[in-house]
Design a protein around this motif. Structure first.
Motif, PDB file in Angstrom:
ATOM      1  N   THR A  95     -11.547  24.778  74.447  1.00  0.00           N
ATOM      2  CA  THR A  95     -11.970  24.412  73.257  1.00  0.00           C
ATOM      3  C   THR A  95     -11.756  25.536  72.050  1.00  0.00           C
ATOM      4  O   THR A  95     -11.185  25.338  71.036  1.00  0.00           O
ATOM      5  CB  THR A  95     -13.391  24.171  73.245  1.00  0.00           C
ATOM      6  N   LEU A  99      -9.178  25.144  68.886  1.00  0.00           N
ATOM      7  CA  LEU A  99      -9.591  25.346  67.447  1.00  0.00           C
ATOM      8  C   LEU A  99      -8.945  26.551  66.695  1.00  0.00           C
ATOM      9  O   LEU A  99      -8.943  26.557  65.834  1.00  0.00           O
ATOM     10  CB  LEU A  99     -11.145  25.459  67.612  1.00  0.00           C
ATOM     11  N   VAL A 104      -9.657  26.504  62.771  1.00  0.00           N
ATOM     12  CA  VAL A 104     -11.088  26.066  62.552  1.00  0.00           C
ATOM     13  C   VAL A 104     -12.208  27.275  63.028  1.00  0.00           C
ATOM     14  O   VAL A 104     -11.843  27.923  63.803  1.00  0.00           O
ATOM     15  CB  VAL A 104     -11.483  24.968  63.817  1.00  0.00           C
ATOM     16  N   GLN A 106     -14.905  29.811  64.051  1.00  0.00           N
ATOM     17  CA  GLN A 106     -15.416  30.213  65.208  1.00  0.00           C
ATOM     18  C   GLN A 106     -15.978  31.572  65.156  1.00  0.00           C
ATOM     19  O   GLN A 106     -15.285  32.488  64.436  1.00  0.00           O
ATOM     20  CB  GLN A 106     -14.865  29.877  66.467  1.00  0.00           C
ATOM     21  N   THR A 233     -12.405  19.393  63.727  1.00  0.00           N
ATOM     22  CA  THR A 233     -12.739  19.881  65.112  1.00  0.00           C
ATOM     23  C   THR A 233     -12.185  18.758  65.854  1.00  0.00           C
ATOM     24  O   THR A 233     -11.360  18.754  66.956  1.00  0.00           O
ATOM     25  CB  THR A 233     -14.018  20.062  65.283  1.00  0.00           C
ATOM     26  N   VAL A 244     -20.793  17.615  67.238  1.00  0.00           N
ATOM     27  CA  VAL A 244     -20.213  18.985  66.859  1.00  0.00           C
ATOM     28  C   VAL A 244     -21.367  19.945  66.296  1.00  0.00           C
ATOM     29  O   VAL A 244     -21.894  19.564  65.570  1.00  0.00           O
ATOM     30  CB  VAL A 244     -19.127  18.782  66.043  1.00  0.00           C
ATOM     31  N   VAL A 256     -18.306  26.700  64.073  1.00  0.00           N
ATOM     32  CA  VAL A 256     -18.297  25.837  65.255  1.00  0.00           C
ATOM     33  C   VAL A 256     -18.934  26.816  66.435  1.00  0.00           C
ATOM     34  O   VAL A 256     -18.466  27.906  67.034  1.00  0.00           O
ATOM     35  CB  VAL A 256     -16.788  25.264  65.813  1.00  0.00           C
TER      36      VAL A 256
END
Length: 291
Positions: A95, A99, A104, A106, A233, A244, A256
Protein backbone atom coordinates in the motif's frame (compact mmCIF):
# COMPACT_ATOMS: atom_id res chain seq x y z
CA UNK A 1 -29.37 -10.05 -11.34
CA UNK A 2 -27.53 -12.62 -9.21
CA UNK A 3 -24.45 -12.07 -7.13
CA UNK A 4 -22.33 -13.99 -4.67
CA UNK A 5 -21.18 -12.70 -1.30
CA UNK A 6 -18.02 -14.69 -0.66
CA UNK A 7 -16.95 -14.69 2.99
CA UNK A 8 -14.29 -16.40 5.05
CA UNK A 9 -15.31 -19.91 6.00
CA UNK A 10 -13.77 -19.68 9.46
CA UNK A 11 -14.97 -16.22 10.56
CA UNK A 12 -18.51 -16.38 11.92
CA UNK A 13 -18.45 -13.85 14.77
CA UNK A 14 -21.37 -11.51 15.42
CA UNK A 15 -19.41 -8.56 14.03
CA UNK A 16 -19.00 -10.23 10.65
CA UNK A 17 -22.46 -11.78 10.52
CA UNK A 18 -24.04 -8.38 11.18
CA UNK A 19 -22.12 -6.87 8.28
CA UNK A 20 -23.13 -9.70 5.95
CA UNK A 21 -26.77 -9.13 6.92
CA UNK A 22 -26.47 -5.44 5.97
CA UNK A 23 -25.25 -6.42 2.51
CA UNK A 24 -27.95 -9.05 2.05
CA UNK A 25 -30.71 -6.63 3.08
CA UNK A 26 -29.40 -3.99 0.68
CA UNK A 27 -29.36 -6.56 -2.10
CA UNK A 28 -33.05 -7.30 -1.51
CA UNK A 29 -33.88 -3.59 -1.65
CA UNK A 30 -32.26 -3.26 -5.08
CA UNK A 31 -33.69 -6.52 -6.44
CA UNK A 32 -30.48 -8.55 -6.44
CA UNK A 33 -30.39 -12.22 -5.51
CA UNK A 34 -27.28 -12.25 -3.33
CA UNK A 35 -26.15 -15.72 -2.28
CA UNK A 36 -23.72 -15.95 0.62
CA UNK A 37 -21.05 -18.59 0.12
CA UNK A 38 -18.08 -19.35 2.33
CA UNK A 39 -14.61 -19.80 0.91
CA UNK A 40 -14.92 -23.46 1.95
CA UNK A 41 -17.88 -23.79 -0.42
CA UNK A 42 -16.39 -21.82 -3.30
CA UNK A 43 -12.95 -23.43 -3.51
CA UNK A 44 -14.21 -26.89 -4.62
CA UNK A 45 -16.25 -25.25 -7.40
CA UNK A 46 -13.03 -24.20 -9.13
CA UNK A 47 -11.36 -27.55 -9.71
CA UNK A 48 -9.68 -27.43 -13.10
CA UNK A 49 -9.82 -23.64 -13.20
CA UNK A 50 -13.44 -23.36 -14.29
CA UNK A 51 -16.63 -22.94 -12.29
CA UNK A 52 -18.66 -26.13 -12.03
CA UNK A 53 -21.88 -24.10 -11.74
CA UNK A 54 -23.53 -21.08 -13.32
CA UNK A 55 -21.42 -17.94 -13.12
CA UNK A 56 -22.88 -15.10 -11.01
CA UNK A 57 -23.19 -11.61 -12.47
CA UNK A 58 -20.75 -10.36 -9.85
CA UNK A 59 -18.94 -11.46 -6.71
CA UNK A 60 -18.65 -9.29 -3.62
CA UNK A 61 -15.41 -10.80 -2.33
CA UNK A 62 -15.51 -10.02 1.39
CA UNK A 63 -12.30 -11.77 2.39
CA UNK A 64 -8.54 -11.47 1.98
CA UNK A 65 -8.05 -14.85 0.29
CA UNK A 66 -6.51 -13.26 -2.78
CA UNK A 67 -5.60 -16.61 -4.35
CA UNK A 68 -9.21 -17.74 -4.34
CA UNK A 69 -10.33 -14.34 -5.60
CA UNK A 70 -7.84 -14.59 -8.48
CA UNK A 71 -9.10 -18.11 -9.30
CA UNK A 72 -12.64 -16.73 -9.55
CA UNK A 73 -11.42 -13.98 -11.88
CA UNK A 74 -9.62 -16.51 -14.07
CA UNK A 75 -12.91 -18.43 -14.27
CA UNK A 76 -14.55 -15.30 -15.68
CA UNK A 77 -16.11 -13.79 -12.55
CA UNK A 78 -16.32 -10.05 -11.91
CA UNK A 79 -14.88 -9.70 -8.41
CA UNK A 80 -15.47 -6.53 -6.41
CA UNK A 81 -12.89 -5.73 -5.10
CA UNK A 82 -10.39 -7.33 -7.46
CA UNK A 83 -7.74 -9.78 -6.29
CA UNK A 84 -4.97 -7.31 -7.13
CA UNK A 85 -6.62 -4.47 -5.22
CA UNK A 86 -7.23 -6.65 -2.15
CA UNK A 87 -3.66 -7.98 -2.19
CA UNK A 88 -2.14 -4.51 -2.50
CA UNK A 89 -4.42 -3.11 0.18
CA UNK A 90 -3.92 -5.99 2.62
CA UNK A 91 -0.12 -5.61 2.65
CA UNK A 92 0.72 -2.27 4.28
CA UNK A 93 4.15 -2.19 2.61
CA UNK A 94 2.63 -2.61 -0.86
CA UNK A 95 0.00 0.00 0.00
CA UNK A 96 2.75 2.41 1.00
CA UNK A 97 4.71 1.80 -2.22
CA UNK A 98 1.71 2.22 -4.52
CA UNK A 99 0.66 5.43 -2.79
CA UNK A 100 4.25 6.66 -2.91
CA UNK A 101 4.16 6.25 -6.70
CA UNK A 102 0.93 8.26 -6.80
CA UNK A 103 2.32 11.07 -4.59
CA UNK A 104 -0.36 10.50 -1.96
CA UNK A 105 0.69 12.00 1.43
CA UNK A 106 1.79 9.41 4.01
CA UNK A 107 3.96 9.39 7.14
CA UNK A 108 7.69 8.96 6.52
CA UNK A 109 8.20 5.20 6.31
CA UNK A 110 11.06 2.70 6.54
CA UNK A 111 10.42 -0.83 5.29
CA UNK A 112 11.81 -3.47 7.65
CA UNK A 113 14.31 -5.70 5.79
CA UNK A 114 13.07 -9.22 5.09
CA UNK A 115 14.12 -12.04 7.40
CA UNK A 116 13.60 -15.75 6.97
CA UNK A 117 13.53 -16.55 10.68
CA UNK A 118 13.39 -14.71 13.99
CA UNK A 119 16.19 -12.22 14.58
CA UNK A 120 17.73 -10.39 17.51
CA UNK A 121 17.22 -6.90 16.15
CA UNK A 122 19.02 -5.36 19.12
CA UNK A 123 22.24 -6.86 17.78
CA UNK A 124 21.92 -4.70 14.64
CA UNK A 125 22.10 -0.94 14.11
CA UNK A 126 18.71 -0.92 12.42
CA UNK A 127 16.53 0.08 15.44
CA UNK A 128 18.84 2.99 16.30
CA UNK A 129 18.91 4.22 12.71
CA UNK A 130 15.10 4.02 12.54
CA UNK A 131 14.81 6.03 15.76
CA UNK A 132 17.26 8.67 14.50
CA UNK A 133 15.60 8.91 11.08
CA UNK A 134 11.92 8.87 12.05
CA UNK A 135 12.20 10.28 15.56
CA UNK A 136 10.63 8.96 18.72
CA UNK A 137 8.14 7.66 19.42
CA UNK A 138 7.98 5.53 16.28
CA UNK A 139 5.05 3.47 15.01
CA UNK A 140 5.90 -0.15 14.18
CA UNK A 141 3.35 -2.11 12.15
CA UNK A 142 3.06 -5.63 10.89
CA UNK A 143 2.25 -5.54 7.19
CA UNK A 144 -0.80 -7.75 7.69
CA UNK A 145 -3.43 -7.13 10.34
CA UNK A 146 -6.76 -5.53 11.17
CA UNK A 147 -8.45 -3.39 13.83
CA UNK A 148 -5.12 -1.86 14.92
CA UNK A 149 -4.09 -5.05 16.72
CA UNK A 150 -0.68 -5.28 15.03
CA UNK A 151 0.23 -1.60 15.42
CA UNK A 152 2.68 -0.62 18.19
CA UNK A 153 4.23 2.57 19.54
CA UNK A 154 7.94 2.38 20.29
CA UNK A 155 9.41 5.03 22.59
CA UNK A 156 13.07 4.00 22.25
CA UNK A 157 15.39 2.11 19.94
CA UNK A 158 15.25 -0.84 22.35
CA UNK A 159 11.44 -0.76 22.10
CA UNK A 160 11.74 -0.96 18.31
CA UNK A 161 14.07 -3.95 18.65
CA UNK A 162 11.78 -5.68 21.15
CA UNK A 163 8.69 -5.20 18.96
CA UNK A 164 10.47 -6.45 15.84
CA UNK A 165 11.77 -9.46 17.80
CA UNK A 166 8.18 -10.31 18.69
CA UNK A 167 7.16 -10.21 15.04
CA UNK A 168 9.69 -12.94 14.29
CA UNK A 169 9.87 -13.20 10.47
CA UNK A 170 6.54 -11.52 9.73
CA UNK A 171 6.93 -8.52 7.39
CA UNK A 172 6.65 -5.09 8.97
CA UNK A 173 7.41 -1.42 8.55
CA UNK A 174 8.23 1.58 10.72
CA UNK A 175 6.53 4.94 10.38
CA UNK A 176 6.84 8.45 11.69
CA UNK A 177 4.46 9.08 14.59
CA UNK A 178 2.10 11.89 13.55
CA UNK A 179 1.80 13.49 16.98
CA UNK A 180 -0.73 16.07 15.78
CA UNK A 181 -3.17 13.20 15.25
CA UNK A 182 -2.54 11.05 18.33
CA UNK A 183 -5.76 9.20 19.17
CA UNK A 184 -7.60 11.10 16.45
CA UNK A 185 -8.38 10.26 12.83
CA UNK A 186 -11.17 10.24 10.27
CA UNK A 187 -12.45 7.42 8.14
CA UNK A 188 -13.79 8.21 4.70
CA UNK A 189 -15.79 5.47 3.00
CA UNK A 190 -15.32 5.50 -0.75
CA UNK A 191 -17.60 3.65 -3.18
CA UNK A 192 -16.98 4.02 -6.88
CA UNK A 193 -15.46 7.45 -7.25
CA UNK A 194 -17.41 9.03 -4.42
CA UNK A 195 -17.00 9.56 -0.69
CA UNK A 196 -20.37 8.34 0.60
CA UNK A 197 -19.86 8.67 4.37
CA UNK A 198 -17.30 9.82 6.90
CA UNK A 199 -16.75 9.67 10.62
CA UNK A 200 -14.30 11.13 13.10
CA UNK A 201 -12.77 8.75 15.65
CA UNK A 202 -11.29 9.93 18.93
CA UNK A 203 -9.60 7.94 21.68
CA UNK A 204 -8.47 9.39 24.99
CA UNK A 205 -6.88 6.09 26.03
CA UNK A 206 -4.77 5.02 23.04
CA UNK A 207 -2.68 6.54 20.24
CA UNK A 208 -4.83 4.45 17.88
CA UNK A 209 -8.32 5.81 17.27
CA UNK A 210 -9.87 2.47 16.25
CA UNK A 211 -13.28 1.87 17.80
CA UNK A 212 -12.14 -1.67 18.62
CA UNK A 213 -9.46 -0.10 20.85
CA UNK A 214 -11.90 2.20 22.65
CA UNK A 215 -12.29 5.05 20.16
CA UNK A 216 -15.56 7.00 19.97
CA UNK A 217 -17.08 7.84 16.58
CA UNK A 218 -19.18 10.77 15.41
CA UNK A 219 -20.23 12.11 12.00
CA UNK A 220 -17.64 14.07 10.07
CA UNK A 221 -17.95 16.54 7.21
CA UNK A 222 -14.75 15.92 5.23
CA UNK A 223 -12.79 18.77 3.76
CA UNK A 224 -12.20 18.99 0.03
CA UNK A 225 -8.55 18.05 0.66
CA UNK A 226 -9.55 14.93 2.61
CA UNK A 227 -11.97 13.89 -0.14
CA UNK A 228 -9.30 14.41 -2.79
CA UNK A 229 -6.73 12.29 -0.89
CA UNK A 230 -9.26 9.50 -0.25
CA UNK A 231 -10.31 9.33 -3.91
CA UNK A 232 -6.72 9.42 -5.18
CA UNK A 233 -5.86 6.66 -2.72
CA UNK A 234 -8.58 4.34 -4.03
CA UNK A 235 -7.73 5.14 -7.64
CA UNK A 236 -4.06 4.36 -7.05
CA UNK A 237 -4.92 1.01 -5.42
CA UNK A 238 -7.62 0.06 -7.95
CA UNK A 239 -10.35 -0.21 -5.30
CA UNK A 240 -14.07 -0.24 -6.04
CA UNK A 241 -14.80 0.51 -2.39
CA UNK A 242 -12.72 1.00 0.74
CA UNK A 243 -12.42 2.71 4.07
CA UNK A 244 -9.58 5.24 3.99
CA UNK A 245 -8.21 6.29 7.39
CA UNK A 246 -6.68 9.76 7.41
CA UNK A 247 -4.52 11.41 10.05
CA UNK A 248 -4.29 15.13 10.78
CA UNK A 249 -0.82 16.23 9.74
CA UNK A 250 0.80 19.64 10.01
CA UNK A 251 -1.81 22.39 9.52
CA UNK A 252 -4.41 19.59 9.39
CA UNK A 253 -3.00 18.27 6.12
CA UNK A 254 -4.63 14.87 5.43
CA UNK A 255 -2.15 12.01 5.68
CA UNK A 256 -3.08 8.41 4.83
CA UNK A 257 -2.77 6.07 7.78
CA UNK A 258 -4.31 2.86 6.43
CA UNK A 259 -6.68 1.61 3.75
CA UNK A 260 -9.19 -1.19 4.26
CA UNK A 261 -10.50 -2.97 1.17
CA UNK A 262 -13.33 -4.62 3.12
CA UNK A 263 -13.79 -2.09 5.89
CA UNK A 264 -16.42 -2.85 8.51
CA UNK A 265 -19.07 -0.19 7.98
CA UNK A 266 -21.57 -1.03 10.74
CA UNK A 267 -19.91 1.39 13.18
CA UNK A 268 -19.99 4.00 10.42
CA UNK A 269 -23.73 3.39 10.07
CA UNK A 270 -24.28 3.83 13.81
CA UNK A 271 -22.27 7.06 13.78
CA UNK A 272 -23.79 8.63 10.66
CA UNK A 273 -27.02 6.79 9.80
CA UNK A 274 -25.65 6.18 6.29
CA UNK A 275 -25.85 2.59 5.06
CA UNK A 276 -22.74 2.00 2.99
CA UNK A 277 -24.09 -1.40 1.89
CA UNK A 278 -26.69 0.33 -0.29
CA UNK A 279 -23.96 2.19 -2.17
CA UNK A 280 -21.86 -0.96 -2.58
CA UNK A 281 -24.76 -2.95 -4.04
CA UNK A 282 -25.72 -0.11 -6.39
CA UNK A 283 -22.11 0.11 -7.57
CA UNK A 284 -21.87 -3.66 -8.09
CA UNK A 285 -25.09 -3.70 -10.13
CA UNK A 286 -23.91 -0.79 -12.26
CA UNK A 287 -20.51 -2.34 -12.90
CA UNK A 288 -22.00 -5.74 -13.75
CA UNK A 289 -24.50 -4.09 -16.11
CA UNK A 290 -21.71 -2.29 -17.93
CA UNK A 291 -20.12 -5.68 -18.66
Amino acid sequence: MKGWLVVNGFTQTHKFLELYAFLEQSAKRCGVELVRLSTLQVAPLLAGGQLSCAKPDFVLFWDKDVRLCKALELAGCLCINSAHAIATCDDKALTYLELLCANVPQPATILTPKTFHAQEWGATEFPSVVAQTLGLPTVVKECFGSFGAQVHLARSASDIAHILDGMESRPSLCQEFVSTSAGHDVRLQVVGNQVVAAMERVSKEDFRANITNGGVARPWDPTSEQVDVALRTCQALGLDFAGVDLLFGKDDEPVVCEVNSNAHFVNLYHATGINVADFILDHAVQKASEG
